[in-house]
Design a protein around this motif. Structure first.
Motif, short mmCIF file in Angstrom:
data_model
loop_
_atom_site.label_atom_id
_atom_site.label_comp_id
_atom_site.label_asym_id
_atom_site.label_seq_id
_atom_site.Cartn_x
_atom_site.Cartn_y
_atom_site.Cartn_z
N LYS A 179 9.78 74.42 8.91
CA LYS A 179 8.44 73.84 9.08
C LYS A 179 8.49 72.32 8.87
O LYS A 179 7.86 71.57 9.60
CB LYS A 179 7.47 74.48 8.09
CG LYS A 179 6.04 74.04 8.26
CD LYS A 179 5.11 74.80 7.34
CE LYS A 179 3.68 74.33 7.53
NZ LYS A 179 2.76 75.05 6.65
N VAL A 212 14.45 74.26 -0.80
CA VAL A 212 13.40 75.13 -0.25
C VAL A 212 14.04 76.20 0.63
O VAL A 212 15.15 76.02 1.15
CB VAL A 212 12.38 74.31 0.57
CG1 VAL A 212 11.68 73.29 -0.31
CG2 VAL A 212 13.02 73.63 1.76
N ASP A 238 10.42 77.13 4.96
CA ASP A 238 9.82 75.84 4.61
C ASP A 238 10.61 74.68 5.20
O ASP A 238 10.03 73.68 5.64
CB ASP A 238 9.71 75.69 3.10
CG ASP A 238 8.77 76.71 2.48
OD1 ASP A 238 7.93 77.28 3.21
OD2 ASP A 238 8.88 76.94 1.27
#
Length: 59
Positions: A13, A6, A10
């Protein structure tokens, strides 16, 4: 993008930090992305990132 990799946004997060924090950790050498593209973008395997952070926190 291969498999379970990713982008930095991402990955950050997923581990509960800001994208800029993750980028700073890379610059400091605290963590290493799974892949860096030809354009210089980092790609991450979330499980590997979590493992790196666990090791980092143990130091």
């Amino acid at each position: 993008m291969p498999g379970d990799l990713v982008p930095t946004k991402d990955a950050a997060k997923a581990v509960g930090v800001d994208r800029r924090t993750l980028q700073r950790w890379v610059s400091e050498g605290s963590v290493k992305p799974t892949l860096t593209t030809a354009g210089g973008h980092h790609r991450w395997n979330i499980e590997d990132l979590k493992r790196q952070l666990d090791e980092r926190n143990r130091r």
